[in-house]
Each structure stands twice: as structure tokens, then as C-alpha cells.
Design an enzyme around this catalytic site. Structure first.
Site, PDB file in Angstrom:
ATOM      1  CG  PHE A 123      -2.027   1.062   1.090  1.00 57.27           C
ATOM      2  CD1 PHE A 123      -3.042   0.977   0.219  1.00 57.27           C
ATOM      3  CD2 PHE A 123      -1.817   2.080   2.159  1.00 57.27           C
ATOM      4  CE1 PHE A 123      -3.855   1.861   0.149  1.00 57.27           C
ATOM      5  CE2 PHE A 123      -2.891   3.208   1.963  1.00 57.27           C
ATOM      6  CZ  PHE A 123      -3.947   3.068   1.242  1.00 57.27           C
ATOM      7  CG  ASP A 161      -0.890  -2.516   6.928  1.00 54.71           C
ATOM      8  OD1 ASP A 161      -1.983  -2.847   7.294  1.00 54.71           O
ATOM      9  OD2 ASP A 161      -0.821  -1.483   6.172  1.00 54.71           O
ATOM     10  CE1 TYR A 164      -9.521   2.764   6.993  1.00 54.25           C
ATOM     11  CE2 TYR A 164      -8.929   3.852   9.111  1.00 54.25           C
ATOM     12  CZ  TYR A 164      -8.606   3.382   7.542  1.00 54.25           C
ATOM     13  OH  TYR A 164      -7.338   3.700   7.031  1.00 54.25           O
ATOM     14  CE  LYS A 165      -8.131  -0.758   5.087  1.00 55.14           C
ATOM     15  NZ  LYS A 165      -8.462  -0.189   3.972  1.00 55.14           N
ATOM     16  NE  ARG A 193     -10.478  -2.221  -3.566  1.00 55.42           N
ATOM     17  CZ  ARG A 193      -9.663  -1.482  -2.605  1.00 55.42           C
ATOM     18  NH1 ARG A 193      -8.566  -1.898  -2.267  1.00 55.42           N
ATOM     19  NH2 ARG A 193     -10.268  -0.168  -2.249  1.00 55.42           N
TER      20      ARG A 193
HETATM   21  C1  LIG Z   1      -3.161  -1.947   3.687  1.00 56.25           C
HETATM   22  C2  LIG Z   1      -3.251  -0.411   4.268  1.00 56.25           C
HETATM   23  N1  LIG Z   1      -2.344   0.138   4.922  1.00 56.25           N
HETATM   24  C3  LIG Z   1      -2.557   1.538   5.556  1.00 56.25           C
HETATM   25  C4  LIG Z   1      -3.465   2.400   5.229  1.00 56.25           C
HETATM   26  C5  LIG Z   1      -3.572   3.498   5.617  1.00 56.25           C
HETATM   27  O1  LIG Z   1      -4.271   3.817   6.894  1.00 56.25           O
HETATM   28  P1  LIG Z   1      -4.109   5.287   7.780  1.00 56.25           P
HETATM   29  O2  LIG Z   1      -5.068   6.001   6.709  1.00 56.25           O
HETATM   30  O3  LIG Z   1      -5.163   4.722   8.919  1.00 56.25           O
HETATM   31  O4  LIG Z   1      -2.995   5.386   7.995  1.00 56.25           O
HETATM   32  C6  LIG Z   1      -4.614   1.614   4.514  1.00 56.25           C
HETATM   33  C7  LIG Z   1      -5.806   2.662   4.167  1.00 56.25           C
HETATM   34  O5  LIG Z   1      -6.670   2.077   3.338  1.00 56.25           O
HETATM   35  C8  LIG Z   1      -4.390   0.278   4.134  1.00 56.25           C
HETATM   36  O6  LIG Z   1      -5.489  -0.285   2.997  1.00 56.25           O
END
Ligand SMILES: Cc1ncc(COP(=O)(O)O)c(C=O)c1O
Length: 413
Positions: free
Chosen positions: A127, A199, A224-225, A373
Site C-alpha cells: 500500500f 500491516d 475502520y475496515k 473490489r
Molecule cells: C493496507 C493499508 N495500510 C495502511 C492504510 C492507511 O491507513 P491510515 O490512513 O489509517 O494510516 C490503508 C488504508 O486504507 C491500507 O489499506
């Protein structure tokens, strides 16, 4: 054998988790929200809990809330409720900050535990925020590290060697839903003397992550997911018990101090996981998140993962049997053990298809170049939702409505 709509109704009738869906608000207009990978559904108890917090807590107690309510304990209390969902030991998770901030904290902390090594291994498909965090952390450390980004996630193991300080990966690819084998990759990191930092965002709450059994060192992820903590919910952070007192906190704020309210001028890290806290907990957001975690607490998580697997297999089966039409393929691995929380469908029209599908009552998401998705939650999705969503996708494609100019202007969010 073809799976029919009636079969899906029968699956729902037999679903041992069917009653859990009643704990969440159902869209009144029949919209099917397949965005569990983005913002999970709202628990029914959330509005009442938030109202109580606002009126009794904020309005009624004001500063007394810190001592008379349980506001200060939220990071640990909620962390202990996240723990069973990710397979962590009690006392090894806190909720705080964002996933990006937590990754920054744990990455630098981990690099300092391997001072003689100079490589961070990750992958190009990670990501982007995670990659930005790695670059920023390296810059703060005078760019002493080499960020080795593997082209193909399947060759990560070969990239780890005796110079690797940290193997930092997202469990699930955010475009394809390809899922790493956490146990094998963590073992590989350990064989080379490196630490494994995961992560878990696109896995936790949908598929097993078993961080304790898999001997994961460090982990972060979004609240939040699939956890359903609400938009912008605090993130979680895991540190294996054996590392908690060795890893030095990076953002040294008062909430991670050994004696916060003694107001010493010298920083002394709290023992255990608490040293990873920095500033004041987000009390309102925590109340919303706890509404969801209390639903999780009543569940057998293994059952939830089994249901998720069945839902995601159903998407694949229905697409394979042609319900969405001939133009749609599956972009995710065919083995469910190698898939994360969503199933990626492939269509060259990507963003426009997702926009048109939204008007047909199915909320999905798009990631370039061609990934549509379907984010599935074992908590509130029904088998019939999956059937109807795939069928509506077929309708959108067959009618060609997605080709209208207004949809081509859609941006991915
Ligand atoms: C795999 C992954 N890592 C990190 C993040 C970013 O998270 P945050 O905005 O809470 O830092 C996301 C956001 O969708 C994500 O999907």
C-alpha cells in the site's frame, strides 16, 4: 453444479452467524454495500453509545470524564478486544493513532533493535502509504537503510538475507487481494535474524492472521475496515510480548510514560505495550469502535472466518458460472487461503463499471488498472447479497450503461 438464488437463500437459512447481521444497521433502500474493505457497517448500538458519551460524558462530565469514566483505559481495553480477532495475546495490542503513524513508530523501533543491519525488505505492490512511511522513516534516520522492494510478492522470501533488519509487508495486496503466508514469511525473516512487521489491514476481521501462533513480532492495521470501527476509527498496534520491553518508543508522549500524571520532566517509557501510546486517546471515536468490538467479543471468530471464506468462494463460483457475464474475470488467487478480505474482479472498464454499479445499488470500489473490489464481511453480509450483487453487475455490463460518458469521469476513492 450451478448455484442458484434459492441455494443462496438456503445458505442464509442455515448460517450460524445469520443473527449477527441484526446487530448492524441495514440499508433501507436495498443497497448492497460491498465495501467492508473500506468502511465497515455501523453497529446498531453505535448511535446510542455515542449520544450517551456526548451528553453524559462530554456535556455532563467534561474533564471529570478522565477520572470518573473509563476514557483513559480505552487504548488498552479496546486493544484487548481486538486481540482475539487477530489471534494476539491479551496485553499485546493497543488502539491508537492511524495505521500509517503506527507503522512509522514500530518500523523505527524495530530498526533500532537490529542496529548492525541496513536493509528493509518490502514489495512494490505494498500500500503506497506504507511505502511513504518507510521512505520517511529512512530519511529521519539519515537514509542509512536500503529499501529493497521486491517486484513480485511471491519472491519476497529470497529477498530477505543477513543484512535485513525488518521484513515489512502488508498481509494482503490492496489491488488483487493476494494474501501472504504470514507464518512462512515470518519464519523466513527469523531464519535470517530479521524482525517481521505486518500491516494486517485487509486481513483482520475477515481471514485468520494468528499473530501469536505465527510468531509475528510486530503488526498494525486499520480499525475502520472489517472491524467496523467507524470512519477514521483508531488503528491498532501489536507488539509480541517478548519484545515489548526491549523496543524503545519512537513518539515519546505522556500517555506512554511510566508515570503520566507525575509530570516528570524526564521521559521514562511505561512497561509493556503502553509505551507505544503517545497522546490523548480519541474518546469519541473509541466509543464508536467499541460498539463494533463488543459484537466481535460475542462471536466465535473461527466461525466468522469460515463464513468469510464461504462468501468469497461464492463470488468466485458465481463469476465462473457466468452470472456477471463473459467480460468479467477473477483477479484474486483461486486458493481461498491465498486471498484476503475482498475478492477482486477484473474488468477493463474498472472505475466506470464501479460507478454504474453504484447506481444499480451495489457499492464496490475500484483500484487501477482494472480491479473491481467486492469487500465481504462475515458479520453482516448474507449469501443472497453476494448473489444479487454479482447479478446486478451482470445487468450493468449487459446493458452497456457503464459506457455512458458521465461514468468515465469517476475518480477512484
Ligand atoms: C493496507 C493499508 N495500510 C495502511 C492504510 C492507511 O491507513 P491510515 O490512513 O489509517 O494510516 C490503508 C488504508 O486504507 C491500507 O489499506
Amino acid at each position: 453444479m450451478t448455484v442458484t438464488r434459492d441455494d443462496c437463500l438456503a445458505f442464509d437459512a442455515k448460517d450460524p452467524l445469520a443473527a449477527v447481521a441484526a446487530e448492524f444497521e441495514v440499508p433501507k433502500d436495498g443497497t448492497i454495500y460491498l465495501d467492508a474493505n473500506s468502511v465497515g457497517a455501523m453497529p446498531r448500538s453505535a448511535p446510542e453509545r455515542l449520544t450517551r458519551l456526548l451528553l453524559d460524558g462530554w456535556h455532563g462530565l467534561r474533564r471529570r470524564g478522565w477520572s470518573e469514566s473509563d476514557w483513559l483505559s480505552a487504548p488498552r481495553r479496546l486493544g484487548d478486544k481486538v486481540a482475539p480477532v487477530i489471534g494476539a495475546e491479551p496485553g499485546s495490542v493497543v488502539i491508537c493513532d492511524t495505521t500509517s503513524v503506527n507503522l512509522y513508530k514500530l518500523l523505527i523501533g524495530a530498526l533500532r533493535l537490529r542496529p548492525d543491519r541496513r536493509t528493509i525488505v518490502s514489495e512494490r505492490a505494498n500500500f503506497p502509504s506504507d511505502l511513504y512511511v518507510m521512505q520517511g522513516a529512512n530519511a529521519v534516520l539519515d537514509n542509512r537503510y536500503r529499501l529493497k522492494l521486491v517486484e513480485d510478492g511471491k519472491s519476497v522470501a529470497e529477498a530477505v538475507d543477513d543484512d535485513t533488519a525488518v521484513l515489512a509487508l502488508s498481509t494482503v495486496d490492496f489491488r488483487s487481494s493476494f494474501r501472504h503466508d504470514i507464518a512462512a514469511m515470518t519464519r523466513r525473516a527469523h531464519e535470517c535474524g530479521a524482525l517481521a512487521l505486518w500491516d494486517l489491514s485487509h486481513a483482520a476481521g475477515a481471514v485468520p492472521t494468528n499473530v501469536a501462533d505465527n510468531r509475528v513480532d510486530l503488526a498494525v492495521g486499520c480499525g475502520y475496515k472489517y472491524l467496523c470501527g467507524g470512519p477514521g476509527a483508531p488503528a491498532y498496534l501489536y507488539v509480541a510480548p517478548a519484545l515489548q520491553d526491549d523496543i524503545q518508543p519512537v513518539l515519546t508522549g505522556w500517555m506512554g510514560h511510566a508515570a503520566t500524571f507525575e509530570f516528570d520532566i524526564e521521559y521514562r517509557p511505561a512497561p509493556g505495550i503502553d509505551r507505544q501510546l503517545c497522546g490523548t486517546p480519541s474518546v469519541i471515536a473509541s466509543a464508536a469502535m467499541e460498539a463494533a468490538l463488543d459484537v466481535w467479543a460475542k462471536l466465535d471468530v473461527a466461525r466468522a472466518f469460515a463464513k468469510h471464506r464461504a462468501l468469497s468462494e461464492l463470488v468466485v463460483t458465481l463469476v465462473d458460472q457466468g452470472l456477471a457475464g463473459p467480460e468479467v474475470g477473477i483477479g484474486s488467487p483461486s486458493d481461498p487461503d491465498s486471498r484476503g478480505g475482498f475478492v477482486a474482479l477484473r474488468h477493463a472498464g474498472g472505475a466506470a463499471v464501479v460507478a454504474a454499479l453504484g447506481e444499480a445499488g451495489v457499492v464496490a470500489s475500484f483500484r487501477p488498472p482494472d480491479s473491481v473490489r467486492f469487500g465481504l464481511s462475515p458479520l453482516y453480509h448474507r449469501y443472497i447479497d453476494v448473489y444479487d450483487a454479482v447479478e446486478r453487475l451482470g445487468g450493468v455490463l449487459q446493458s452497456g450503461v457503464w459506457k455512458e460518458a458521465r461514468y468515465s469521469r469517476e475518480k477512484a476513492i
